[in-house]
Scaffold this motif. Sequence first.
Motif, mmCIF file in Angstrom:
data_model
loop_
_atom_site.group_PDB
_atom_site.id
_atom_site.type_symbol
_atom_site.label_atom_id
_atom_site.label_comp_id
_atom_site.label_asym_id
_atom_site.label_seq_id
_atom_site.Cartn_x
_atom_site.Cartn_y
_atom_site.Cartn_z
ATOM 1 N N LEU A 270 -11.901 -2.570 14.442
ATOM 2 C CA LEU A 270 -11.250 -2.103 13.216
ATOM 3 C C LEU A 270 -12.248 -2.055 12.063
ATOM 4 N N ALA A 271 -13.081 -3.066 11.954
ATOM 5 C CA ALA A 271 -14.092 -3.093 10.891
ATOM 6 C C ALA A 271 -15.050 -1.919 11.018
ATOM 7 N N THR A 272 -15.393 -1.567 12.234
ATOM 8 C CA THR A 272 -16.294 -0.432 12.454
ATOM 9 C C THR A 272 -15.620 0.873 12.050
ATOM 10 N N ARG A 273 -14.386 1.057 12.485
ATOM 11 C CA ARG A 273 -13.677 2.304 12.198
ATOM 12 C C ARG A 273 -13.378 2.470 10.707
ATOM 13 N N GLN A 274 -13.177 1.366 10.013
ATOM 14 C CA GLN A 274 -12.820 1.434 8.598
ATOM 15 C C GLN A 274 -14.008 1.163 7.672
ATOM 16 N N ARG A 275 -15.188 1.160 8.230
ATOM 17 C CA ARG A 275 -16.409 0.980 7.452
ATOM 18 C C ARG A 275 -16.396 -0.325 6.645
ATOM 19 N N MET A 276 -16.013 -1.383 7.323
ATOM 20 C CA MET A 276 -16.000 -2.706 6.706
ATOM 21 C C MET A 276 -16.884 -3.665 7.499
ATOM 22 N N ALA B 221 0.845 -1.189 0.000
ATOM 23 C CA ALA B 221 0.000 0.000 0.000
ATOM 24 C C ALA B 221 0.881 1.239 0.000
ATOM 25 N N VAL B 222 0.551 2.177 -0.864
ATOM 26 C CA VAL B 222 1.303 3.428 -1.003
ATOM 27 C C VAL B 222 0.308 4.578 -1.149
ATOM 28 N N PRO B 223 0.754 5.821 -0.938
ATOM 29 C CA PRO B 223 -0.201 6.928 -0.946
ATOM 30 C C PRO B 223 -0.631 7.436 -2.313
ATOM 31 N N THR B 224 0.032 7.017 -3.382
ATOM 32 C CA THR B 224 -0.342 7.498 -4.714
ATOM 33 C C THR B 224 -0.440 6.327 -5.689
ATOM 34 N N GLN B 225 -1.121 6.572 -6.795
ATOM 35 C CA GLN B 225 -1.278 5.534 -7.819
ATOM 36 C C GLN B 225 0.055 5.280 -8.509
ATOM 37 N N ARG B 226 0.374 4.020 -8.743
ATOM 38 C CA ARG B 226 1.608 3.667 -9.448
ATOM 39 C C ARG B 226 1.395 2.350 -10.183
ATOM 40 N N ARG B 227 1.942 2.273 -11.374
ATOM 41 C CA ARG B 227 1.807 1.050 -12.166
ATOM 42 C C ARG B 227 2.654 -0.062 -11.553
ATOM 43 N N PRO B 228 2.295 -1.334 -11.821
ATOM 44 C CA PRO B 228 3.123 -2.446 -11.341
ATOM 45 C C PRO B 228 4.554 -2.324 -11.841
ATOM 46 N N MET B 229 5.471 -2.869 -11.072
ATOM 47 C CA MET B 229 6.895 -2.810 -11.413
ATOM 48 C C MET B 229 7.462 -4.220 -11.474
ATOM 49 N N ARG B 230 8.127 -4.524 -12.569
ATOM 50 C CA ARG B 230 8.756 -5.832 -12.712
ATOM 51 C C ARG B 230 10.015 -5.909 -11.861
ATOM 52 N N LEU B 231 10.250 -7.065 -11.269
ATOM 53 C CA LEU B 231 11.472 -7.294 -10.520
ATOM 54 C C LEU B 231 12.591 -7.682 -11.466
ATOM 55 N N ALA B 232 13.813 -7.305 -11.110
ATOM 56 C CA ALA B 232 14.961 -7.571 -11.978
ATOM 57 C C ALA B 232 15.642 -8.892 -11.651
ATOM 58 N N ASP B 233 15.404 -9.426 -10.454
ATOM 59 C CA ASP B 233 16.167 -10.600 -10.018
ATOM 60 C C ASP B 233 15.352 -11.889 -9.977
ATOM 61 N N ARG B 234 14.104 -11.822 -10.465
ATOM 62 C CA ARG B 234 13.253 -13.020 -10.475
ATOM 63 C C ARG B 234 12.048 -12.744 -11.363
ATOM 64 N N ASP B 235 11.310 -13.787 -11.658
ATOM 65 C CA ASP B 235 10.104 -13.636 -12.461
ATOM 66 C C ASP B 235 8.976 -13.225 -11.533
ATOM 67 N N MET C 148 -3.123 1.945 -3.985
ATOM 68 C CA MET C 148 -3.255 3.262 -3.396
ATOM 69 C C MET C 148 -4.192 3.203 -2.197
ATOM 70 N N ARG C 149 -3.675 3.548 -1.040
ATOM 71 C CA ARG C 149 -4.459 3.572 0.204
ATOM 72 C C ARG C 149 -4.066 4.810 1.016
ATOM 73 N N THR C 150 -4.884 5.170 1.957
ATOM 74 C CA THR C 150 -4.484 6.174 2.947
ATOM 75 C C THR C 150 -3.675 5.423 3.997
ATOM 76 N N VAL C 151 -2.383 5.349 3.770
ATOM 77 C CA VAL C 151 -1.534 4.435 4.541
ATOM 78 C C VAL C 151 -1.533 4.766 6.033
ATOM 79 N N ALA C 152 -1.708 6.041 6.367
ATOM 80 C CA ALA C 152 -1.702 6.421 7.787
ATOM 81 C C ALA C 152 -2.890 5.825 8.536
ATOM 82 N N ASN C 153 -3.951 5.461 7.821
ATOM 83 C CA ASN C 153 -5.142 4.900 8.463
ATOM 84 C C ASN C 153 -5.090 3.382 8.624
#
Length: 208
Positions: free
Chosen positions: A191-197, A109-123, A130-135
């Motif tokens: 947690l489910a209550t606070r996060q509306r789940m 989870a990160v704060p902004t949208q980003r495309r997937p990234m291929r790894l260089a050392d494995r398949d 994108m999430r509000t990571v602080a929450n």
Amino acid sequence: MSEEREALRLIARAPMRTVRAPDLAGVYAFPASALGALARRGVVHRLAHGIYCAVPPEHIGGTWRPSLEAATAAIATALYGDRIPVLTGLTAARLHQALPRALGVGHVAVPTQRRPMRLADRDGEIRFVMRTVANLDAVAVTTELGQALVTTPEQTLLDLARADPRAEDLDTQEAIDALRRQCDPAVLEDLATRQRMRATHTRLTAGR
């Protein structure tokens, strides 16, 4: 050699001992080329395009590589900063020992949208969510590259159940079953209550 010592010092002190090539622009005129040379000597390890981590001293010159979970956290940390990304989903489940099989995809989870990234050392690849990571309910865990944030068992369970409401993915359902045994029911409900789940929590408590 003084440039190399300075570069290795900066990498060793970087969060999760991982840097992007531009991070060494103050040391090398052409940091990408210099890092490539260090990687060929086995002093640093290339994780993804333009992103390298330090190799532990006992593994220099060998074939060492970090786990997928550590690599995911290290790459995201190099891109977003220390203690900002949070490992989530099945990657978090792996760190909570709720899924024994190794995976080819890292989830973070990160704060902004980003495309997937291929790894260089494995398949494999990293998928950024994108999430509000602080929450997010998260804890620090130790990886071979340093400490990283990961969602708690309760947060991981809710996230996985919401992502697979029809129980169609076998890995996800196996992780859910294992995480149930780790979770504090009161913490999970709060947690489910606070996060509306609440709907997701209802499905979980109904045994779905």
